[in-house]
Enzyme design. Structure first.
Site, PDB file in Angstrom:
ATOM      1  N   GLU A 111      -5.545  13.089 -25.626  1.00 42.81           N
ATOM      2  CA  GLU A 111      -5.966  11.682 -25.620  1.00 42.81           C
ATOM      3  C   GLU A 111      -5.628  11.066 -24.278  1.00 42.81           C
ATOM      4  O   GLU A 111      -4.962  11.696 -23.449  1.00 42.81           O
ATOM      5  CB  GLU A 111      -5.303  10.932 -26.775  1.00 42.81           C
ATOM      6  N   LYS A 113      -3.945   8.867 -21.361  1.00 45.30           N
ATOM      7  CA  LYS A 113      -2.668   8.243 -21.050  1.00 45.30           C
ATOM      8  C   LYS A 113      -3.007   6.870 -20.463  1.00 45.30           C
ATOM      9  O   LYS A 113      -3.435   6.758 -19.319  1.00 45.30           O
ATOM     10  CB  LYS A 113      -1.879   9.082 -20.041  1.00 45.30           C
ATOM     11  N   ASP A 115      -2.800   3.332 -18.860  1.00 42.54           N
ATOM     12  CA  ASP A 115      -1.927   2.806 -17.819  1.00 42.54           C
ATOM     13  C   ASP A 115      -1.627   1.347 -18.117  1.00 42.54           C
ATOM     14  O   ASP A 115      -2.291   0.436 -17.624  1.00 42.54           O
ATOM     15  CB  ASP A 115      -2.605   2.948 -16.449  1.00 42.54           C
ATOM     16  N   TYR A 233      -1.161   5.054 -30.378  1.00 39.66           N
ATOM     17  CA  TYR A 233      -1.214   6.513 -30.317  1.00 39.66           C
ATOM     18  C   TYR A 233      -0.100   7.220 -31.085  1.00 39.66           C
ATOM     19  O   TYR A 233      -0.028   8.437 -31.045  1.00 39.66           O
ATOM     20  CB  TYR A 233      -1.223   6.993 -28.867  1.00 39.66           C
ATOM     21  N   LYS A 320      -1.657  14.442 -14.975  1.00 40.54           N
ATOM     22  CA  LYS A 320      -2.033  13.306 -14.117  1.00 40.54           C
ATOM     23  C   LYS A 320      -3.180  13.687 -13.197  1.00 40.54           C
ATOM     24  O   LYS A 320      -3.105  14.707 -12.511  1.00 40.54           O
ATOM     25  CB  LYS A 320      -0.838  12.888 -13.272  1.00 40.54           C
ATOM     26  N   CYS A 414     -17.310 -16.282  16.913  1.00 42.74           N
ATOM     27  CA  CYS A 414     -17.788 -16.258  15.530  1.00 42.74           C
ATOM     28  C   CYS A 414     -19.146 -15.547  15.445  1.00 42.74           C
ATOM     29  O   CYS A 414     -20.070 -15.891  16.184  1.00 42.74           O
ATOM     30  CB  CYS A 414     -17.927 -17.688  15.006  1.00 42.74           C
ATOM     31  N   CYS A 417     -21.898 -18.316  14.476  1.00 43.50           N
ATOM     32  CA  CYS A 417     -22.291 -19.474  15.294  1.00 43.50           C
ATOM     33  C   CYS A 417     -21.809 -19.352  16.734  1.00 43.50           C
ATOM     34  O   CYS A 417     -21.977 -20.276  17.524  1.00 43.50           O
ATOM     35  CB  CYS A 417     -21.755 -20.758  14.667  1.00 43.50           C
ATOM     36  N   CYS A 432     -12.962 -19.614  12.516  1.00 41.27           N
ATOM     37  CA  CYS A 432     -13.971 -20.242  13.346  1.00 41.27           C
ATOM     38  C   CYS A 432     -13.768 -21.749  13.214  1.00 41.27           C
ATOM     39  O   CYS A 432     -13.841 -22.289  12.116  1.00 41.27           O
ATOM     40  CB  CYS A 432     -15.372 -19.858  12.862  1.00 41.27           C
ATOM     41  N   CYS A 438     -21.187 -24.261  11.679  1.00 44.63           N
ATOM     42  CA  CYS A 438     -21.169 -22.849  11.305  1.00 44.63           C
ATOM     43  C   CYS A 438     -21.727 -22.705   9.877  1.00 44.63           C
ATOM     44  O   CYS A 438     -21.150 -23.255   8.933  1.00 44.63           O
ATOM     45  CB  CYS A 438     -19.736 -22.353  11.403  1.00 44.63           C
TER      46      CYS A 438
HETATM   47  S1  IVH Z   1       3.094   9.358 -26.521  1.00 46.80           S
HETATM   48  C1  IVH Z   1       7.466  10.754 -27.045  1.00 46.80           C
HETATM   49  N1  IVH Z   1       0.606   8.852 -25.910  1.00 46.80           N
HETATM   50  O1  IVH Z   1       3.266   6.943 -21.392  1.00 46.80           O
HETATM   51  C2  IVH Z   1       6.142  10.458 -26.425  1.00 46.80           C
HETATM   52  N2  IVH Z   1       2.306   7.865 -24.590  1.00 46.80           N
HETATM   53  O2  IVH Z   1       5.337   8.562 -20.006  1.00 46.80           O
HETATM   54  C3  IVH Z   1       5.716   9.103 -26.709  1.00 46.80           C
HETATM   55  N3  IVH Z   1       1.456   6.402 -22.813  1.00 46.80           N
HETATM   56  O3  IVH Z   1       6.102   5.337 -22.648  1.00 46.80           O
HETATM   57  C4  IVH Z   1       4.566   8.680 -25.938  1.00 46.80           C
HETATM   58  N4  IVH Z   1      -0.672   6.671 -23.250  1.00 46.80           N
HETATM   59  O4  IVH Z   1       3.950   4.046 -22.589  1.00 46.80           O
HETATM   60  C5  IVH Z   1       1.899   8.654 -25.602  1.00 46.80           C
HETATM   61  N5  IVH Z   1      -1.635   8.464 -25.514  1.00 46.80           N
HETATM   62  C6  IVH Z   1      -0.360   8.245 -25.199  1.00 46.80           C
HETATM   63  C7  IVH Z   1       0.025   7.421 -24.143  1.00 46.80           C
HETATM   64  C8  IVH Z   1       1.371   7.238 -23.857  1.00 46.80           C
HETATM   65  C9  IVH Z   1       0.211   6.070 -22.474  1.00 46.80           C
HETATM   66  C10 IVH Z   1       2.660   5.915 -22.104  1.00 46.80           C
HETATM   67  C11 IVH Z   1       3.736   5.368 -23.010  1.00 46.80           C
HETATM   68  C12 IVH Z   1       4.971   6.144 -22.722  1.00 46.80           C
HETATM   69  C13 IVH Z   1       4.665   6.770 -21.402  1.00 46.80           C
HETATM   70  C14 IVH Z   1       5.366   8.080 -21.284  1.00 46.80           C
END
Ligand code: IVH
Length: 676
Positions: A111, A113, A115, A233, A320, A414, A417, A432, A438
């Site tokens: 799934e 991650k 941000d 999640y 990542k 400028c 102008c 300017c 202008c």
């Molecule tokens: S699971 C024990 N699932 O990433 C693991 N974390 O680096 C619990 N995060 O603090 C986290 N998307 O804020 C999980 N699909 C996802 C996530 C996720 C973002 C963040 C979360 C966590 C950090 C860990």
């Protein structure tokens, strides 16, 4: 209908529309109709507070201020994840699992991650009882009031069989569109601030920091204004009946939490790899920022067996994606002239594919930035699109520089102008100075003039002004008042109705009070409040235009800088001609007495403040009374104050200030005598 039933039905209806919108991106009702339902509910709840329900959508608008967030312990620690940056590391993760649970069939779930900011949500008897931030992982801040404003977090779970209590973990994010909207608002505000000589506000750095800052706001009503979102999640609790992550996600979906719809169950690490690769490109189409992928063991028993290291679970890892970078040719540097005359250099690049879009240009901010990077036209440069949405040049590939590329020279004139540019002391940006000649600056001033807080000519916009200017119909803001219906109608894209609307709303703006006109002129440092003060004090444009520096500075809250700017504006021949045209057009160039009927002018030009309780006046009455007799009422004692009226139990600090500055203190009787 019985109010209790109606409230119940309205809540169900509105929550259903909310779900459609925030969970599934479906708009099934107009904003107007939605607001009507919400208003009806609000009024019923105010009338019958006992019938308000815990999942009422009216709770989402926030209210109240939290001075300090309470610290709350987490029932289950909020851990972080191990990171991987390459395919090899991902295979190594799989190898470790294989060794730890040998001869076992296992599946992964992949799934996003997200941000954003981690959030823990505790539900008791199906109702949201606590929302807390990660903090140090063991304890975090109680931000329940703020979390309740997030529409995609259910306040109450509707299901026949809900565990007595459980926790949901998720991530609060700020969608890119919302982030861009907030920054556009800041840009807009900065144009105004610049005119008023105020320091510009810094732009928001990225959606994650903005989400985090927003969640820590003390006022939940402010949080509600920023449309945060929340993806969940993880589901945690004692003796929950779910055996796997996919089952948990399914039930979370059923309970109306927002769960990413494309998460994928994978039979082995190869399948994981190809999913990760697939989203390596598709991720750029997501409407929010992500930090990579999370790969998790699906089966809960297997998770238990694998356990944790001291910091991270052994059953999950994150992958990542690298910040995308590319190299390309810097073809030229062009310059944009802003509405306030500020010059922004722009890098014109050989188009290059970066993070799913073709990048052709990047902002270089100012001359210092070009110098810092050591750029020369003809260089090969590296361009990156990391967390930020706008691409930026991160460096020069010096090995690729040919001997012939000449040193870079910033422009001195400028590009619009041809006026020599200036750089004000302590500022990085070039300007300017040709305010009246202008084109972008003229158009900018007209845009300011028609804006809501000035003349509010809402049938005109940036594009129309552009057309009028290009066609030579307007050369300054006063020209708007001499536009003819036929002139507008003859332009491409203007119909009878729209042309008529334009004429009508320009005409209507003639009723706008003097202070709006004054603000609309766009005199440097003259914002809304200063315009109001000047209008109240001088009462008409002739008196204001005639005033010398000393007279201008006699106005409460007007200092040297503003006075100089105002005086310079009225000495300028172009301003004088324009004001003459505004006069001919019939725009309000003197203060009318509609709000405050002038009863006399015995206090003309005198500045008063009262302190303590007066016999014959309430707090607001004395202000109005002073103004009705031509005087000015202020809220603090300064050297410009002429008289301090002393009432019973007068404020010690005001009295002291008056003594220090030698300002006469008079009684209420003495004040009334002035009117005789
Ligand atoms: S699971 C024990 N699932 O990433 C693991 N974390 O680096 C619990 N995060 O603090 C986290 N998307 O804020 C999980 N699909 C996802 C996530 C996720 C973002 C963040 C979360 C966590 C950090 C860990």
């Amino acid at each position: 209908m019985n109010p209790e039933v109606e409230i119940k039905e309205l809540i169900a209806k509105i929550n259903e529309y909310n779900e459609q919108y925030y969970l599934y991106d479906r708009s099934v009702i107009s904003d107007y109709d939605f607001d009507q339902l919400l208003k009806r509910l609000e009024s019923l709840e105010n009338q019958y507070p006992a019938f308000r329900l815990p999942d009422s959508p009216t709770l989402r608008v926030g209210g109240g201020i939290v001075k300090e967030f309470a610290t709350v312990p987490h029932r289950y620690p909020m851990l972080s994840l191990g990171n991987t940056y390459s395919d090899e590391e991902l295979f190594e993760f799989d190898e470790r699992i294989k060794k730890l649970i040998p001869n076992t069939l296992y599946e992964y779930v992949c799934e996003l991650k997200f941000d954003g900011v981690a959030l823990s949500l505790r539900y008791e008897k199906g109702e949201l009882a606590l929302a807390s931030t990660r903090g140090d992982g063991k304890q975090g801040d109680d931000i329940t009031a703020n979390a309740k404003t997030i529409r995609s977090i259910p306040l109450k779970i509707h299901d026949s069989d809900i565990p007595a209590d459980f926790e949901v973990r998720g991530e609060v994010i700020l969608p890119n569109k919302e982030f861009e909207r907030l920054n556009a608002e800041i840009v807009e505000e900065n144009i105004q601030r610049e005119r008023e000589g105020k320091k510009p506000l810094t732009l928001l750095a990225n959606p994650r920091n903005t989400a985090s800052g927003t969640l820590k706001q003390q006022s939940s009503a402010e949080v509600a204004k920023r449309r945060l979102d929340c993806f969940v999640y993880e589901l945690k609790g004692e003796n929950l009946p779910f055996r796997s992550h996919t089952e948990a996600l399914e039930v979370l979906r059923k309970w109306k939490f927002k769960v990413w719809e494309h998460s994928r169950k994978c039979a082995d690490i190869e399948e994981v790899m190809s999913f990760v690769k697939e989203w390596g490109t598709k991720r750029h189409e997501l409407p929010f920022e992500i930090d990579g992928m999370v790969i998790k063991i699906n089966d809960f028993e297997q998770r238990e067996e694998l356990g944790f290291t001291s910091k991270v679970p052994r059953w999950a890892i994150s992958y990542k994606y690298k910040a995308e970078a590319a190299t390309t040719l810097l073809k030229s540097i062009t310059y944009q002239v802003g509405r306030t005359g500020a010059i922004t250099p722009v890098a014109e690049l050989e188009p290059v594919l970066l993070a799913g879009t073709t990048v052709k240009r990047a902002s270089l901010h100012n001359a210092n930035e070009i110098e810092r990077l050591g750029l020369r036209v003809g260089d090969t440069v590296s361009v990156e699109k990391g967390g930020e949405i706008i691409p930026k040049i991160t460096g020069v590939i010096l090995e690729k520089r040919s001997a012939e590329v000449p040193d870079f020279q910033y422009i001195s004139y400028c590009p619009e102008c041809n006026t020599e540019l200036i750089r004000r002391e302590g500022e990085a940006v070039h300007y300017c100075p040709n305010e009246n000649g202008c084109p972008p600056q003229i158009k900018g001033r007209i845009e300011h003039f028609i804006s809501r807080k000035a003349m509010n000519i809402d049938s005109l916009g940036e594009k129309t002004i552009e057309v009028f200017y290009e066609k030579g119909l307007v050369r300054d803001l006063a020209d708007l008042y001499f536009l003819k219906f036929e002139q507008i109608r003859s332009l491409e894209g203007f119909k009878d109705k729209s042309s008529e609307n334009i004429i009508k709303s320009i005409e209507a703006s003639k009723e706008k009070p003097f202070q709006n006109v004054l603000f609309g002129l766009g005199i440097r440092f003259v914002g809304e409040t200063v315009a109001q003060k000047l209008a109240e004090y001088f009462r008409n444009i002739e008196a204001l235009a005639k005033a010398n520096l000393e007279e201008l500075q006699a106005v409460p809250e007007i200092g040297e800088k503003i006075a100089e700017s105002v005086a310079a504006y009225f000495q300028d021949a172009a301003s004088q001609i324009m004001i003459q045209k505004l006069k001919e057009a019939g725009v309000q160039l003197s203060a009318t007495e509609t709000a405050k009927t002038l009863k006399g002018n015995q206090l003309q030009g005198k500045i008063f403040i009262a302190t303590g309780t007066l016999q014959g006046f309430q707090r607001d009455e004395i202000k109005r009374f002073v103004e009705e007799h031509g005087g000015v009422y202020v809220s603090s004692v300064s050297k410009k104050t002429n008289f301090v009226i002393i009432g019973e139990a007068a404020g010690a600090s005001k009295v002291q200030k008056a003594q220090e500055l030698g300002i006469p203190m008079i009684s209420e009787e003495e004040f009334l005598k002035m009117l005789e």
